[in-house]
Design an enzyme around this catalytic site. Structure first.
Site, PDB file in Angstrom:
ATOM      1  N   LYS A  37      -8.483  -0.687   9.484  1.00  0.00           N
ATOM      2  CA  LYS A  37      -9.833  -0.142   9.519  1.00  0.00           C
ATOM      3  C   LYS A  37      -9.849   0.916  10.603  1.00  0.00           C
ATOM      4  O   LYS A  37      -9.641   0.622  11.775  1.00  0.00           O
ATOM      5  CB  LYS A  37     -10.897  -1.201   9.815  1.00  0.00           C
ATOM      6  CG  LYS A  37     -11.061  -2.280   8.759  1.00  0.00           C
ATOM      7  CD  LYS A  37     -11.212  -1.755   7.344  1.00  0.00           C
ATOM      8  CE  LYS A  37     -12.454  -0.963   7.104  1.00  0.00           C
ATOM      9  NZ  LYS A  37     -12.537  -0.535   5.661  1.00  0.00           N
ATOM     10  N   GLU A  76      -0.779  -1.076   3.746  1.00  0.00           N
ATOM     11  CA  GLU A  76      -1.502  -2.206   4.346  1.00  0.00           C
ATOM     12  C   GLU A  76      -1.009  -3.565   3.865  1.00  0.00           C
ATOM     13  O   GLU A  76      -1.014  -3.859   2.664  1.00  0.00           O
ATOM     14  CB  GLU A  76      -3.005  -2.090   4.060  1.00  0.00           C
ATOM     15  CG  GLU A  76      -3.819  -3.190   4.715  1.00  0.00           C
ATOM     16  CD  GLU A  76      -5.317  -2.987   4.599  1.00  0.00           C
ATOM     17  OE1 GLU A  76      -6.074  -3.834   5.115  1.00  0.00           O
ATOM     18  OE2 GLU A  76      -5.745  -1.978   4.000  1.00  0.00           O
TER      19      GLU A  76
END
Length: 330
Positions: free
Chosen positions: A161, A145
């Site tokens: 997410k 990420e």
């Protein structure tokens, strides 16, 4: 004198010859190469290295671990934590909280994490994989990420997410709602440091495949205000929104009351060199702090639509592959 072996590697950038360690963010504006680790709670380690090269990470050996990993929360405790968050959501106190737990295991004679990081690069290649050793702090991260990438005045964040197994094809409404909440939060965070009107969602709901799992990812970008300092940037955006929740202040309060100190896990990790930077959200991350204990964090985003038992399984899913590389029983 700094500890022998202090070094940093990320994406082919290899930094050695440590010359300064500080927690003063104003030092980051001097144009030097700095390795960055900021804990979830905001404790900063900024390490200035004199020698920068572009090379593969030097391979090292790792003795696989052989015992049971110990979790900071049992399955029943974590399910109760998730249920409590849902009650707070129902009462209007928060919209989303990233609920985490930590795993720990004795290093069993492994002298450092260089061998583990070598195994991570082979068994779980990740775009933001990073190794950092500064004095007693040692981190081996396989983060997928992006927290912040900067090139001049351009800045982008790519929150993750939503997680499904690679056997699944479709993200559900809960995953999309979770992602959208954090996209909105990151738009707000970047809006505090960027020129008015420059912040945009450049991509929404991208599917990214990683070993064993698929993530739902979005991109938020903007143009930084002229003359803004790194201190101002970090003050505005830490802790990373994707691993805290929304509203961020309410989520941080809940996390602090229930989890204790996360440390390097869920903080940020990477490098800054003048007006260029690559910083990850420090998930999928192993670390040690000078003792003989190896730690690993795992978590899940909790919304009203969460099923507590399924969220526990998501934390297992996110840990399972990397723990199999390190060794030991999950």
């Amino acid at each position: 004198m700094f500890t022998q072996g202090s070094q940093m590697w990320m994406g082919g950038t290899y930094a050695t010859n440590l010359v300064e360690v500080t927690d003063d963010a104003s030092r980051l504006d001097d144009g030097s190469f700095w390795a960055i680790s900021i804990t979830f709670e905001g404790k900063a380690t900024f390490a200035r290295f004199a020698d920068i090269a572009h090379s593969d990470f030097p391979s090292a050996s790792w003795k696989p671990l052989g015992a049971q990993w110990i979790s900071s929360q049992s399955q029943s405790q974590y399910i109760s934590y998730v249920s409590a968050i849902r009650q707070i959501i129902a009462a209007g106190g928060v919209y989303q909280v990233n609920a985490c737990r930590q795993l720990r295991h004795d290093l069993q004679g492994n002298p450092s994490l260089t061998g583990l990081f070598s195994e991570l690069l082979k068994g779980n290649p990740a775009e933001f994989a990073c190794y950092l050793k500064v004095d007693d702090l040692e981190i081996a991260s396989a983060s997928p990420e992006r927290f912040l990438s900067r090139n001049g005045s351009g800045i982008i964040t790519s929150p993750i997410k939503g997680t499904i197994t690679q056997k699944e094809d479709v993200f559900g409404d809960k995953d999309k709602a979770e992602n959208l909440m954090i996209v909105d939060l990151m738009r707000n965070d970047l809006g505090r440091i960027c020129e008015t009107g420059s912040v945009e969602v450049s991509e929404l709901f991208r599917h990214e495949k990683h070993p064993g799992i698929t993530h739902l990812v979005s991109d938020v970008s903007g143009k930084l205000r002229e003359g803004i300092s790194w201190s101002e940037i970090f003050t505005a955006v830490m802790a990373p929104g994707s691993v805290s929740g929304a509203p961020k202040s309410s989520a941080l309060s809940i996390i602090g009351e229930n989890e204790g100190v996360r440390g390097p896990y869920c903080g940020t990790l990477g490098w800054i060199h003048g007006d260029r930077a690559e910083l990850s959200v420090a998930i999928r991350t192993f670390w040690t702090t000078g003792d003989s204990v190896l730690r690993y964090g795992t978590g899940a985003g909790i919304t009203w639509g969460s099923d507590p038992a399924a969220e526990w399984e998501e934390t297992q899913l996110k840990a399972r592959h990397l723990i199999s590389i390190a060794g030991g029983e999950l």
